[in-house]
Design an enzyme around this catalytic site. Structure first.
Site, PDB file in Angstrom:
ATOM      1  N   GLY A  61      46.614  25.134  47.055  1.00  0.00           N
ATOM      2  CA  GLY A  61      47.155  24.330  45.958  1.00  0.00           C
ATOM      3  C   GLY A  61      46.408  23.036  45.692  1.00  0.00           C
ATOM      4  O   GLY A  61      46.997  22.084  45.181  1.00  0.00           O
ATOM      5  N   ASN A  89      44.098  22.583  43.433  1.00  0.00           N
ATOM      6  CA  ASN A  89      44.067  22.398  41.972  1.00  0.00           C
ATOM      7  C   ASN A  89      45.428  21.938  41.458  1.00  0.00           C
ATOM      8  O   ASN A  89      45.501  21.089  40.564  1.00  0.00           O
ATOM      9  CB  ASN A  89      43.634  23.689  41.271  1.00  0.00           C
ATOM     10  CG  ASN A  89      42.128  23.844  41.272  1.00  0.00           C
ATOM     11  OD1 ASN A  89      41.429  23.163  40.532  1.00  0.00           O
ATOM     12  ND2 ASN A  89      41.617  24.714  42.131  1.00  0.00           N
ATOM     13  N   MET A 112      46.369  34.887  43.139  1.00  0.00           N
ATOM     14  CA  MET A 112      45.425  35.944  43.498  1.00  0.00           C
ATOM     15  C   MET A 112      45.935  37.350  43.193  1.00  0.00           C
ATOM     16  O   MET A 112      45.640  38.290  43.916  1.00  0.00           O
ATOM     17  CB  MET A 112      45.018  35.805  44.970  1.00  0.00           C
ATOM     18  CG  MET A 112      44.323  34.485  45.282  1.00  0.00           C
ATOM     19  SD  MET A 112      42.935  34.080  44.164  1.00  0.00           S
ATOM     20  CE  MET A 112      41.658  35.121  44.868  1.00  0.00           C
ATOM     21  N   ARG A 113      46.687  37.493  42.117  1.00  0.00           N
ATOM     22  CA  ARG A 113      47.105  38.835  41.694  1.00  0.00           C
ATOM     23  C   ARG A 113      46.558  39.124  40.298  1.00  0.00           C
ATOM     24  O   ARG A 113      46.510  38.224  39.454  1.00  0.00           O
ATOM     25  CB  ARG A 113      48.634  38.929  41.636  1.00  0.00           C
ATOM     26  CG  ARG A 113      49.325  38.954  42.994  1.00  0.00           C
ATOM     27  CD  ARG A 113      50.814  39.214  42.804  1.00  0.00           C
ATOM     28  NE  ARG A 113      51.061  40.447  42.056  1.00  0.00           N
ATOM     29  CZ  ARG A 113      51.028  41.667  42.586  1.00  0.00           C
ATOM     30  NH1 ARG A 113      50.797  41.834  43.862  1.00  0.00           N
ATOM     31  NH2 ARG A 113      51.231  42.738  41.830  1.00  0.00           N
ATOM     32  N   ILE A 114      46.168  40.372  40.101  1.00  0.00           N
ATOM     33  CA  ILE A 114      45.761  40.775  38.749  1.00  0.00           C
ATOM     34  C   ILE A 114      47.033  41.053  37.956  1.00  0.00           C
ATOM     35  O   ILE A 114      47.965  41.688  38.450  1.00  0.00           O
ATOM     36  CB  ILE A 114      44.853  42.021  38.823  1.00  0.00           C
ATOM     37  CG1 ILE A 114      43.519  41.612  39.457  1.00  0.00           C
ATOM     38  CG2 ILE A 114      44.640  42.625  37.441  1.00  0.00           C
ATOM     39  CD1 ILE A 114      42.551  42.736  39.674  1.00  0.00           C
ATOM     40  N   ASN A 127      43.496  30.139  33.196  1.00  0.00           N
ATOM     41  CA  ASN A 127      43.099  30.427  34.582  1.00  0.00           C
ATOM     42  C   ASN A 127      41.870  29.591  34.928  1.00  0.00           C
ATOM     43  O   ASN A 127      41.067  29.272  34.054  1.00  0.00           O
ATOM     44  CB  ASN A 127      42.753  31.909  34.721  1.00  0.00           C
ATOM     45  CG  ASN A 127      42.335  32.280  36.138  1.00  0.00           C
ATOM     46  OD1 ASN A 127      42.953  31.854  37.108  1.00  0.00           O
ATOM     47  ND2 ASN A 127      41.270  33.059  36.272  1.00  0.00           N
ATOM     48  N   HIS A 182      38.528  29.895  37.369  1.00  0.00           N
ATOM     49  CA  HIS A 182      37.787  30.867  38.183  1.00  0.00           C
ATOM     50  C   HIS A 182      36.574  30.167  38.798  1.00  0.00           C
ATOM     51  O   HIS A 182      35.881  29.416  38.114  1.00  0.00           O
ATOM     52  CB  HIS A 182      37.340  32.053  37.314  1.00  0.00           C
ATOM     53  CG  HIS A 182      36.601  33.077  38.110  1.00  0.00           C
ATOM     54  ND1 HIS A 182      37.246  33.978  38.934  1.00  0.00           N
ATOM     55  CD2 HIS A 182      35.274  33.318  38.258  1.00  0.00           C
ATOM     56  CE1 HIS A 182      36.351  34.728  39.541  1.00  0.00           C
ATOM     57  NE2 HIS A 182      35.138  34.345  39.152  1.00  0.00           N
ATOM     58  N   ASP A 204      39.177  38.037  34.257  1.00  0.00           N
ATOM     59  CA  ASP A 204      38.220  36.925  34.163  1.00  0.00           C
ATOM     60  C   ASP A 204      37.394  36.988  32.866  1.00  0.00           C
ATOM     61  O   ASP A 204      36.288  36.472  32.809  1.00  0.00           O
ATOM     62  CB  ASP A 204      37.287  36.885  35.389  1.00  0.00           C
ATOM     63  CG  ASP A 204      38.056  36.677  36.688  1.00  0.00           C
ATOM     64  OD1 ASP A 204      39.083  35.977  36.659  1.00  0.00           O
ATOM     65  OD2 ASP A 204      37.633  37.219  37.721  1.00  0.00           O
ATOM     66  N   GLU A 206      36.211  21.614  40.208  1.00  0.00           N
ATOM     67  CA  GLU A 206      37.418  22.201  39.597  1.00  0.00           C
ATOM     68  C   GLU A 206      38.490  21.131  39.382  1.00  0.00           C
ATOM     69  O   GLU A 206      39.197  21.147  38.383  1.00  0.00           O
ATOM     70  CB  GLU A 206      37.995  23.302  40.495  1.00  0.00           C
ATOM     71  CG  GLU A 206      37.140  24.542  40.570  1.00  0.00           C
ATOM     72  CD  GLU A 206      37.791  25.653  41.395  1.00  0.00           C
ATOM     73  OE1 GLU A 206      38.898  25.455  41.941  1.00  0.00           O
ATOM     74  OE2 GLU A 206      37.187  26.721  41.499  1.00  0.00           O
TER      75      GLU A 206
HETATM   76  C1  GAR Z   1      40.125  27.920  43.394  1.00  0.00           C
HETATM   77  O1  GAR Z   1      38.811  27.760  43.836  1.00  0.00           O
HETATM   78  C2  GAR Z   1      40.192  28.815  42.187  1.00  0.00           C
HETATM   79  O2  GAR Z   1      39.063  28.700  41.368  1.00  0.00           O
HETATM   80  C3  GAR Z   1      40.259  30.176  42.811  1.00  0.00           C
HETATM   81  O3  GAR Z   1      41.101  30.015  43.926  1.00  0.00           O
HETATM   82  C4  GAR Z   1      40.943  28.694  44.430  1.00  0.00           C
HETATM   83  C5  GAR Z   1      42.317  28.105  44.645  1.00  0.00           C
HETATM   84  O4  GAR Z   1      42.223  26.916  45.366  1.00  0.00           O
HETATM   85  N1  GAR Z   1      40.743  31.152  41.911  1.00  0.00           N
HETATM   86  C6  GAR Z   1      40.377  32.429  41.932  1.00  0.00           C
HETATM   87  O5  GAR Z   1      39.586  32.866  42.726  1.00  0.00           O
HETATM   88  C7  GAR Z   1      41.037  33.282  40.867  1.00  0.00           C
HETATM   89  N2  GAR Z   1      40.402  34.557  40.809  1.00  0.00           N
HETATM   90  P1  GAR Z   1      43.464  25.929  45.482  1.00  0.00           P
HETATM   91  O6  GAR Z   1      44.651  26.769  45.969  1.00  0.00           O
HETATM   92  O7  GAR Z   1      43.043  24.928  46.501  1.00  0.00           O
HETATM   93  O8  GAR Z   1      43.710  25.337  44.133  1.00  0.00           O
END
Ligand code: GAR
Length: 213
Positions: free
Chosen positions: A12, A14, A89-91, A106, A108, A144, A173
């Site tokens: 979490g 982000n 992390m689910r499609i 989203n 990525h 994506d 990010e």
């Molecule tokens: C982030 O790097 C995000 O870009 C990625 O998961 C991470 C979550 O980090 N997302 C994906 O890979 C989606 N396919 P966080 O939980 O520290 O925000």
């Protein structure tokens, strides 16, 4: 005041950046709920900020469609104007994506369309790219593959390993996602022919490349 629901599966970071920006920049918006498909560490962070959390594990659902139906119902109960995937992390099924079309973003960890899917950092290192990064996009039925809003680029160094590269991208990010969400909140994003236009005062839609010329 616009309501935002955030979906997470992991730490979490982000989410933390979004909460901090929402507060410090006084967005006319509120993160009303954080929903996870598992007991994610990021949920603690949300609770500590007084944000409602829900955990909806896939176990117990017979299909992706049924799970997504329940997930959509949980999200809709908060009546959000915007739904953010922040390491979820689910499609998601086509039906889910269509239901939240134009209000589902989203992030990525790659410069899409390069390295869509899992293990983006490992694949970027294996490919020997010199520039890597992150993308915020509207979610479409192609994984994506939705309209790109903005991207952040970071250099890849010769002695990088996956963890170092991931940390560099993640720091980018944390700048990128709040910026895009603020544009959305301000009604400044328009999608036309699969491309995103930023209305109003022009700001760079790419980070990390130095000043625009
Ligand atoms: C982030 O790097 C995000 O870009 C990625 O998961 C991470 C979550 O980090 N997302 C994906 O890979 C989606 N396919 P966080 O939980 O520290 O925000």
């Amino acid at each position: 005041m616009k309501s935002i629901v955030v979906l997470i599966s992991g730490r979490g970071s982000n989410l933390a950046a979004l909460i901090a920006a929402c507060r410090s920049e006084a967005w006319p918006a509120k993160i009303v709920a954080v929903i996870s498909d598992r007991d994610a560490p990021g949920l603690l962070l949300a609770r500590a900020q007084g944000i409602e959390t829900q955990v909806l594990p896939f176990a117990g659902f017979a299909s992706r469609e049924l799970y997504d139906e329940a997930l959509a119902g949980t999200i809709e109960s908060y009546r959000p104007e915007l739904v953010l995937l922040a390491g979820f992390m689910r499609i998601l099924s086509h039906r889910f994506v269509e239901r939240f079309a134009h209000r589902l973003l989203n992030i990525h960890p790659s410069l899409l369309p390069a390295f869509a899917g899992l293990n983006a950092h490992r694949r970027a290192l294996a490919a020997g790219v010199r520039i890597h990064g992150a993308t915020v996009h509207f979610v479409s039925t192609v994984v994506d593959g939705g309209a790109i809003v903005a991207q952040a680029a970071v250099p890849v160094f010769a002695d990088d390993d996956e963890q170092r590269l991931e940390e560099r991208v993640r720091a980018a990010e944390h700048q990128l996602y709040p910026r895009v969400v603020r544009w959305f909140i301000e009604d400044r994003l328009r999608v036309q022919d699969g491309k995103v236009e930023l209305l109003g005062e022009q700001e760079p839609m790419q980070l990390g490349l130095g000043p625009a010329t």
